[in-house]
Design a protein around this motif. Structure first.
Motif, mmCIF file in Angstrom:
data_model
loop_
_atom_site.group_PDB
_atom_site.id
_atom_site.type_symbol
_atom_site.label_atom_id
_atom_site.label_comp_id
_atom_site.label_asym_id
_atom_site.label_seq_id
_atom_site.Cartn_x
_atom_site.Cartn_y
_atom_site.Cartn_z
ATOM 1 N N LEU A 1 32.637 32.877 39.080
ATOM 2 C CA LEU A 1 32.445 32.949 37.629
ATOM 3 C C LEU A 1 31.741 31.696 37.114
ATOM 4 O O LEU A 1 30.830 31.775 36.286
ATOM 5 C CB LEU A 1 33.793 33.129 36.936
ATOM 6 N N ARG B 1 27.979 31.777 38.254
ATOM 7 C CA ARG B 1 27.173 32.701 37.449
ATOM 8 C C ARG B 1 26.876 32.107 36.084
ATOM 9 O O ARG B 1 25.768 32.216 35.564
ATOM 10 C CB ARG B 1 27.893 34.044 37.288
ATOM 11 N N THR B 2 27.854 31.461 35.516
ATOM 12 C CA THR B 2 27.681 30.846 34.198
ATOM 13 C C THR B 2 26.713 29.674 34.272
ATOM 14 O O THR B 2 25.849 29.505 33.399
ATOM 15 C CB THR B 2 29.038 30.377 33.657
ATOM 16 N N ALA C 1 36.480 28.870 31.211
ATOM 17 C CA ALA C 1 36.498 30.107 31.989
ATOM 18 C C ALA C 1 37.769 30.192 32.825
ATOM 19 O O ALA C 1 38.324 29.175 33.248
ATOM 20 C CB ALA C 1 35.267 30.183 32.898
ATOM 21 N N LEU D 1 35.307 32.660 28.646
ATOM 22 C CA LEU D 1 35.050 33.644 29.699
ATOM 23 C C LEU D 1 36.319 33.931 30.482
ATOM 24 O O LEU D 1 37.081 33.015 30.801
ATOM 25 C CB LEU D 1 33.964 33.130 30.641
ATOM 26 N N ILE E 1 28.873 36.090 29.544
ATOM 27 C CA ILE E 1 28.328 34.908 30.217
ATOM 28 C C ILE E 1 27.039 34.460 29.528
ATOM 29 O O ILE E 1 26.835 33.263 29.274
ATOM 30 C CB ILE E 1 28.080 35.208 31.706
#
Length: 221
Positions: free
Chosen positions: A19, A22-23, A113, A145, A161
């Motif tokens: 995660l 990707r962010t 997140a 997130l 995102i």
């Protein structure tokens, strides 16, 4: 711009790290599109677990932990990602924050997140991470997130995102964080001998004309 990811994931592969990655990539892409050069570094807390525990007990971070803290202090923005255990953020993540100087993240933009095994923990980010970073006087972006197992195949996660990354980029490009720290720095109650580079002071910064300093110097009758 220097982005730093803090990942408290300990599994391999780690959904928490995924995660965050990707962010970070979306943030880098958006910064690139705006003509802003950027890089990203990662602080994995798993390998630092023993160092963090020792620092909590002794009060002094070891070399490896100090290096990680220095990288965090030098970052322009942070992506903080933690797994959820027992309806709360990772103890490893919280312990790492516990060894940070209170001044370290003042006015620094942060994306918050978290990941968990069930959507029932979705509010942990805003109920626990957001107040924690508010105490540190950071600037969390509005969109937080969260990803449960069923979210990974959903377009909605990608949308969130992108929204969080956009908020981060706009905050960075505005320079508001730097302006806040520069303009209001003297108004904070600082903890000295910490890791915040802006808390470095010398004898020339001390006001020796105050009654307290005159008394200490034996100048008051």
């Amino acid at each position: 711009m220097r982005l730093v990811v803090i990942s408290a994931g300990v599994s391999d592969p780690s959904s928490t790290r995924l995660l965050a990655d990707r962010t970070a990539q979306k943030t880098l892409d958006l910064l690139g599109e705006s003509g802003t050069a950027a890089s990203v570094g990662v602080i994995e807390l798993g390998p630092l677990a023993v160092d963090i525990a020792r620092a909590i007990v002794s009060g002094f971070p070891g070399e490896r932990l100090q290096e990680a803290i220095a990288r965090l202090a030098a970052a322009d923005a942070v992506i903080a990602s933690t797994p959820v255990y027992k309806a709360g953020i990772s103890g490893l993540f919280k312990s790492f924050v516990d060894v940070l100087d209170n001044d370290l993240l003042i006015a620094k933009p942060v994306i918050l997140a978290a990941t968990a095994g069930t959507a029932r923990h979705a509010m942990v980010v805003d109920e626990q991470l957001r107040p924690l970073f508010a105490f540190l006087r950071a600037l969390p972006v509005p969109t937080s997130l969260f990803a449960a197992p069923e979210d990974w195949g959903s377009p909605a996660l990608g949308d969130r995102i992108e929204r969080a990354a956009t908020e981060m980029v706009l905050t960075l490009r505005s320079g508001v964080g730097r302006s806040i720290a520069d303009s209001a720095w003297t108004g904070y109650q600082h903890q000295f001998s910490g890791n915040a580079t802006r808390s470095e002071r010398s004898a020339s910064d001390v006001d020796f004309s105050t009654d307290l300093m005159r008394l200490a110097a034996g100048g008051l009758g």
